[in-house]
Scaffold this active site. Structure first.
Site, PDB file in Angstrom:
ATOM      1  CE  LYS A 144      -3.731   0.223   2.580  1.00 26.54           C
ATOM      2  NZ  LYS A 144      -4.605   0.363   3.775  1.00 26.54           N
ATOM      3  CD  GLU A 162     -14.963   8.629   9.943  1.00 28.01           C
ATOM      4  OE1 GLU A 162     -15.455   9.399   9.076  1.00 28.01           O
ATOM      5  OE2 GLU A 162     -15.362   7.468  10.122  1.00 28.01           O
ATOM      6  NE  ARG A 198     -21.766  13.805   3.222  1.00 28.98           N
ATOM      7  CZ  ARG A 198     -22.261  14.632   2.294  1.00 28.98           C
ATOM      8  NH1 ARG A 198     -23.452  14.396   1.754  1.00 28.98           N
ATOM      9  NH2 ARG A 198     -21.571  15.697   1.914  1.00 28.98           N
ATOM     10  CE  LYS A 240     -18.764   7.879  12.562  1.00 24.82           C
ATOM     11  NZ  LYS A 240     -17.431   7.523  12.119  1.00 24.82           N
ATOM     12  CB  CYS A 280     -20.125   4.095   8.921  1.00 18.10           C
ATOM     13  SG  CYS A 280     -18.522   4.820   8.517  1.00 18.10           S
TER      14      CYS A 280
END
Length: 435
Positions: free
Chosen positions: A35, A151, A154, A207, A263
């Site tokens: 990565k 956080e 979207r 959150k 999420c």
């Protein structure tokens, strides 16, 4: 200010690139050498509009770098963000915090200067306390504070969400940490983005509470859509009518095949587990999880009914347009398309599909589905065309062309089209929550 971002996945990479764009010196750290090599070569591990350009410009400016060496990456950093995954733990639905705690231990072992350690990952209430304990045991001689900074990005609109947030939530009771976090977000703070300082535990819960409430709204309007179909009402009118109420608001009131993604599914389950652990049951959220799971399977049955029922559906062909859980992402996690494709396959239906970005990730999840090079390639010869994800590319399909290559049956699970116009074009049209 130097910022270290441990974890270069969706949240870490977007946050790191945006912080660098604010002028901070940012190092993104990840254990995966492949990565990191890809990022150094400008290849993004995820699809997010504008991300490749944002990363590239800040790399060229020298503000954004990548490394696999945590000790090197956190050296001289004033703020060290933990942005690793917290997937649902098998068996009980609790968030798997093993990656968070492993990173905390490694940070503690390598920290040489005072720093604020910030949990950016979505974590249950009390995680910051455990991170603080781990850091203290690993390195009692260095000044540090642990803050929570959830956080609210979207997928598909993450850069805009980061740079123009509804709010910035920071959980800390430490004045020094508060000062550091104010400096981290100064570019947004000066632009009047609301900055809410809370206790660390309140921040952690904010959150989960936010995502659970949005999941409730989605599930509520989906149930209203079912009722609309029975009584002859139009769910879009109902959505507009209740959304004009300032106490309710118009967002997340779009009927469809249910929520998915990275999420809502895991965060609702984690909230349920936390509530269970603290003996404070969240019955509404519990119902939402069950209703949403059933919703996805029900959409498969809706398609089968459009084919004439279970007996008539066997041996027929259906084209699925859109596989990702929402447009402008390649994320297939808990996407409704998976349950829909499985229901169709179980009914003996041949399934073809096209998605602008998600097909590579979809292939191992949907082995019985034939992936096609375009929407019309998927539609050719189909007995029904199904819009599962509302990508812009599917908002203006050539209906005359579809009639020439497939049966004129359109199942619109996102209510993209006007029913009267599609039916006037000679189609059998099925949508969600509309008569």
């Amino acid at each position: 200010m130097k910022i270290a971002m441990v974890g270069s996945g969706y949240v870490g990479l977007v946050s790191g690139a945006c912080f660098a764009d604010f002028g901070h010196d940012v190092v993104c750290i990840d254990k995966d050498p492949a990565k990191i090599d890809s990022l150094k070569n400008g290849v993004m591990p995820i699809y997010e509009p504008g991300l490749a350009e944002l990363v590239g410009s800040n790399v060229r400016a020298g503000r954004l770098t990548f490394t696999t060496d945590l000790a090197e990456g956190i050296a001289d950093a004033s703020a060290i963000f933990i942005a690793v995954g917290t997937p649902s733990r098998r068996g009980d639905g609790h968030a798997d915090l093993s990656f968070v705690y492993a990173v905390a231990e490694e940070i503690g072992a390598n920290l040489k200067q005072p720093a604020v350690i910030v949990t950016k990952s979505t974590v249950p209430v009390g995680t910051g306390d455990e991170v603080e304990r781990i850091l203290g045991e690993a390195n009692p001689g260095v000044k540090f504070a642990v803050a929570s900074n959830p956080e609210f990005l979207r997928e598909g609109a993450a850069i805009g969400d980061f740079k123009h947030p509804d709010r910035i939530v920071v959980g800390t009771e430490d004045d020094w940490a508060r000062g550091v976090m104010t400096e981290v977000y100064r570019p947004l703070f000066l632009n009047k983005s609301p900055m809410l300082f809370t206790s660390r535990r309140s921040s952690e819960l904010i959150k989960y509470a936010a995502n659970a409430f949005l999941a409730v709204k989605i599930t509520f309007i989906n149930e209203m859509a079912d009722l609309c179909e029975k009584v002859g009402a139009d769910v879009q009118d109902v959505s507009r009518g209740i959304g004009m109420d300032g106490r309710i608001g118009a967002k997340f009131l779009h009927a469809g095949p249910g929520y998915g993604g990275s999420c809502f599914p895991k965060d609702t389950l984690a909230l349920l587990k936390t509530a269970e652990d603290y003996e404070a049951p969240t019955r509404i959220v519990e119902a939402v999880v069950k209703v949403n799971d059933a919703r996805k399977r029900a959409m498969g049955r809706k398609v089968i009914e459009a084919l004439g029922g279970m007996d008539a559906a066997r041996g027929k062909k259906v084209a699925l347009l859109g596989l990702t859980f929402k447009p402008n992402t390649d994320d297939m996690r808990d996407a409704p398309a998976i349950a829909i494709a499985l229901a169709l396959a179980d009914a003996g239906v041949e399934v073809t599909a096209y998605d602008p970005e998600g097909m590579e990730l979809a292939k191992p999840l949907m082995p019985d589905v034939t992936m096609c090079a375009s929407a019309y390639a998927a539609i050719e010869g189909a007995d029904a065309t199904v819009i599962v994800t509302e990508w812009d590319a599917f908002r203006a399909l050539d209906l005359d062309r579809i009639k020439r290559i497939a049966a004129p049956v359109l199942v619109d699970l996102r209510n993209v089209y006007d029913p009267a116009e599609v039916r006037a074009n000679g189609f059998t049209y099925v949508s969600v929550g509309r008569p």
